[in-house]
Design a protein around this motif. Structure first.
Motif, PDB file in Angstrom:
ATOM      1  N   GLU A   5       0.829  -1.211   0.000  1.00 49.56           N
ATOM      2  CA  GLU A   5       0.000   0.000   0.000  1.00 49.56           C
ATOM      3  C   GLU A   5       0.863   1.261   0.000  1.00 49.56           C
ATOM      4  O   GLU A   5       0.574   2.229  -0.717  1.00 49.56           O
ATOM      5  CB  GLU A   5      -0.928  -0.009   1.215  1.00 49.56           C
ATOM      6  CG  GLU A   5      -2.036  -1.055   1.167  1.00 49.56           C
ATOM      7  CD  GLU A   5      -2.975  -0.942   2.352  1.00 49.56           C
ATOM      8  OE1 GLU A   5      -2.767  -0.044   3.201  1.00 49.56           O
ATOM      9  OE2 GLU A   5      -3.917  -1.734   2.428  1.00 49.56           O
ATOM     10  N   THR A  30       1.241   4.030  -2.927  1.00 47.11           N
ATOM     11  CA  THR A  30       1.021   5.448  -2.632  1.00 47.11           C
ATOM     12  C   THR A  30       2.148   6.295  -3.206  1.00 47.11           C
ATOM     13  O   THR A  30       1.916   7.351  -3.815  1.00 47.11           O
ATOM     14  CB  THR A  30       0.910   5.670  -1.117  1.00 47.11           C
ATOM     15  OG1 THR A  30      -0.177   4.907  -0.597  1.00 47.11           O
ATOM     16  CG2 THR A  30       0.683   7.147  -0.795  1.00 47.11           C
ATOM     17  N   VAL A  71      -5.138   5.261  -3.708  1.00 49.36           N
ATOM     18  CA  VAL A  71      -4.809   3.826  -3.683  1.00 49.36           C
ATOM     19  C   VAL A  71      -5.444   3.117  -2.486  1.00 49.36           C
ATOM     20  O   VAL A  71      -5.184   1.945  -2.250  1.00 49.36           O
ATOM     21  CB  VAL A  71      -3.279   3.607  -3.680  1.00 49.36           C
ATOM     22  CG1 VAL A  71      -2.623   4.293  -4.854  1.00 49.36           C
ATOM     23  CG2 VAL A  71      -2.650   4.090  -2.373  1.00 49.36           C
ATOM     24  N   LYS A  72      -6.257   3.871  -1.714  1.00 48.92           N
ATOM     25  CA  LYS A  72      -6.946   3.312  -0.536  1.00 48.92           C
ATOM     26  C   LYS A  72      -5.960   2.810   0.523  1.00 48.92           C
ATOM     27  O   LYS A  72      -6.103   1.717   1.084  1.00 48.92           O
ATOM     28  CB  LYS A  72      -7.912   2.193  -0.948  1.00 48.92           C
ATOM     29  CG  LYS A  72      -9.045   2.670  -1.863  1.00 48.92           C
ATOM     30  CD  LYS A  72      -9.986   1.549  -2.246  1.00 48.92           C
ATOM     31  CE  LYS A  72     -11.221   2.056  -2.985  1.00 48.92           C
ATOM     32  NZ  LYS A  72     -10.903   2.841  -4.196  1.00 48.92           N
ATOM     33  N   LEU A  73      -4.944   3.632   0.789  1.00 52.82           N
ATOM     34  CA  LEU A  73      -4.014   3.358   1.880  1.00 52.82           C
ATOM     35  C   LEU A  73      -4.790   3.310   3.189  1.00 52.82           C
ATOM     36  O   LEU A  73      -5.692   4.132   3.413  1.00 52.82           O
ATOM     37  CB  LEU A  73      -2.940   4.455   1.944  1.00 52.82           C
ATOM     38  CG  LEU A  73      -1.867   4.354   3.025  1.00 52.82           C
ATOM     39  CD1 LEU A  73      -1.003   3.105   2.828  1.00 52.82           C
ATOM     40  CD2 LEU A  73      -0.989   5.607   3.012  1.00 52.82           C
ATOM     41  N   SER A  74      -4.455   2.373   4.074  1.00 45.24           N
ATOM     42  CA  SER A  74      -5.187   2.236   5.335  1.00 45.24           C
ATOM     43  C   SER A  74      -5.163   3.551   6.104  1.00 45.24           C
ATOM     44  O   SER A  74      -4.202   4.314   6.039  1.00 45.24           O
ATOM     45  CB  SER A  74      -4.579   1.135   6.186  1.00 45.24           C
ATOM     46  OG  SER A  74      -3.327   1.536   6.715  1.00 45.24           O
TER      47      SER A  74
END
Length: 338
Positions: A142, A146, A248-251
């Motif tokens: 992730e 990013t 990127v839908k990083l946590s």
């Protein structure tokens, strides 16, 4: 007397006899132009002129024809000068005899144009390839994604941007050089600090100064953009990192910690940090940033030192003059390679 038919670089000028009153010609950039008051209430212009080998300041008082000449110009303009070597309080401050403006078109294709633009001493293509390797080496998928998204957006600007207007790595490709140097230090020091999340720290190093691609503008002489003045690179970098992380839908936790590194990397509130570093990774990145910024100042002062110089002028970032001669009197590696 110096040969006035051959343009001198700033390094050439510094090598001339300090007491002989040599005259010289030179083609230089106006780096800074500031109107200041005298003790008697009049005004003078402090004109910083330079090329890729260094710079010096000429003071033009209102009764000098050079005052009106430079007042009609601006930072980033090019001038040809004829001047006489002079020093004031041990600083090079030539007496101007003649000056004329030159356009970029007049210098197109000339080596004089290339000599005006200071660039990173390391090859920019090699630095960029190494930078890409640092992104590829991030193990967390992730965080790696990013960084890839971030530099897909700003990579072209990032490769050529300066890292500052004047303080450190303030030249073309300076931001790339500064960031790669930090990534090298990060990789070496992570072995000593297992408490630091390695992938998060490396991502923080690569992203910490990305706001500078928006903060600075200008081709020959960097200056601050409107957004740079109103928001600054810390906030601008936070915005860029947040956009990439959300793409990127990083946590949420990793994004929060990555944003915190960017917001705190300046180290102190009075230095421009939005907050004080409060995670192991943020402390780690802020200290590496400060180290490389300071050593970047040192390296540049050594590169631009004249052969007769023992100390530099006082450097604002170092809060000191720098001793330019290495132990034993042998040329330093930085000076020998310049």
């Amino acid at each position: 007397m110096a040969d006035i038919s051959t343009p001198f670089t700033v390094r050439d000028i510094k090598a001339l006899d300090r007491t002989g009153g040599d005259t010289f010609t030179s083609v230089l950039l106006i780096r800074k132009l500031a109107e200041r008051p005298t003790k008697t209430g009049n005004t003078f212009l402090a004109v910083e002129l330079g090329d890729k080998t260094g710079s010096f300041t000429c003071n033009c008082f209102s009764d000098n024809p050079a005052y009106e000449f430079f007042k009609a110009l601006k930072e980033g303009d090019i001038v040809r000068i004829e001047a006489k070597v002079d020093y004031y309080q041990s600083r090079l401050s030539p007496k101007l005899l003649r000056a004329e403006p030159l356009s970029q078109e007049q210098l197109a294709g000339s080596p004089l144009m290339a000599n005006l633009v200071e660039t990173a001493p390391e090859d920019a293509d090699s630095l960029w390839l190494e930078f890409q390797g640092f992104i590829a080496g991030i193990g967390n998928a992730e965080l790696r994604a990013t960084m890839q998204a971030l530099f897909e957006d700003i990579g072209d600007q990032f490769r050529i941007a300066p890292a500052a207007v004047s303080m450190h790595h303030a030249y073309r490709h300076g931001l790339l050089e500064h960031t790669v140097h930090m990534a090298r230090a990060c990789k070496a020091l992570l072995l000593l600090y297992p408490e630091v999340h390695a992938d998060l720290a490396m991502a923080g190093v690569l992203a910490h100064d990305t706001g500078k691609v928006i903060e600075y503008q200008g081709d020959l002489v960097p200056g601050k953009s409107r957004r740079g003045i109103l928001q600054g690179h810390v906030v601008l970098g936070y915005q860029l990192v947040r956009k990439a992380g959300m793409k990127v839908k990083l946590s949420s936790e990793l994004l929060e910690r990555l944003e915190h590194i960017v917001l705190s990397h300046q180290g102190e509130l009075e230095w421009g940090a939005a907050v004080i570093a409060a995670t192991p990774e943020a402390v780690f990145v802020a200290k590496i940033d400060d180290l490389d910024a300071k050593m970047g100042m040192v390296q540049r002062l050594l590169r631009q030192a004249g052969e007769n110089d023992e100390f530099s002028d006082r450097h604002l970032g170092l809060n000191s003059q720098l001793l330019l001669r290495p132990p034993g009197g042998n040329p330093s590696p930085a000076a020998a390679s310049s």
